[in-house]
Design a protein around this motif. Sequence first.
Motif, short mmCIF file in Angstrom:
data_model
loop_
_atom_site.label_atom_id
_atom_site.label_comp_id
_atom_site.label_asym_id
_atom_site.label_seq_id
_atom_site.Cartn_x
_atom_site.Cartn_y
_atom_site.Cartn_z
N MET A 27 45.18 21.63 57.39
CA MET A 27 44.61 21.65 56.03
C MET A 27 43.09 21.71 56.04
O MET A 27 42.48 21.69 54.96
N PHE A 28 42.47 21.79 57.23
CA PHE A 28 41.00 21.76 57.30
C PHE A 28 40.33 22.75 56.33
O PHE A 28 39.33 22.39 55.70
N PRO A 29 40.85 23.97 56.17
CA PRO A 29 40.17 24.90 55.25
C PRO A 29 40.10 24.38 53.81
O PRO A 29 39.30 24.88 53.01
N TYR A 30 40.94 23.39 53.48
CA TYR A 30 40.97 22.88 52.10
C TYR A 30 40.26 21.52 51.98
O TYR A 30 40.33 20.89 50.93
N THR A 48 38.89 20.30 62.88
CA THR A 48 39.23 21.70 62.63
C THR A 48 40.63 22.05 63.13
O THR A 48 41.17 23.10 62.78
N SER A 49 41.22 21.16 63.94
CA SER A 49 42.60 21.41 64.40
C SER A 49 43.63 21.01 63.36
O SER A 49 44.82 21.30 63.50
N GLU A 93 50.70 19.73 58.82
CA GLU A 93 49.61 18.76 58.77
C GLU A 93 50.10 17.39 59.25
O GLU A 93 49.46 16.71 60.05
N HIS A 105 34.49 17.37 65.71
CA HIS A 105 34.60 18.66 65.02
C HIS A 105 35.87 19.40 65.46
O HIS A 105 36.59 19.95 64.62
N SER A 114 37.08 18.91 51.71
CA SER A 114 35.65 18.63 51.53
C SER A 114 35.50 17.28 52.19
O SER A 114 36.24 16.34 51.84
#
Length: 92
Positions: free
Chosen positions: A73-76, A69-70, A27, A65, A78
């Motif tokens: 840690m994007f999946p975590y 999304t690159s 990250e 966007h 909010s």
Amino acid sequence: MLYCVMIDVNLPADMDSAELAKLKEVERLRAIELQESGKFVHLWRVAGRMANISIFDCESNDELHELLTSLPMFPYFSLKVVPLAKHPSSIK
Ligand SMILES: O=C(O)CC1=CCC(=O)O1
């Protein structure tokens, strides 16, 4: 176009410590790369929280966007995106 992105990071409490260390490092490297590109113009920690306030300078919503999304840690995340317009009283 400037965007203020308010990001809360919700890492799983049970994430393996080696996996967490690796995720933080990738990250960090991606954040540096984006800052060096000039697209990620500010990165501030929100004091006392695993959260940050980031300012991105992008051509479009689609580019923002893609950049967000690159981040590994994007999946975590909010997050809340606030598009910024020039204030008529701003002297900058
Ligand atoms: O705030 C965090 O720790 C998540 C993050 C976004 C860019 C970065 O380097 O860390």
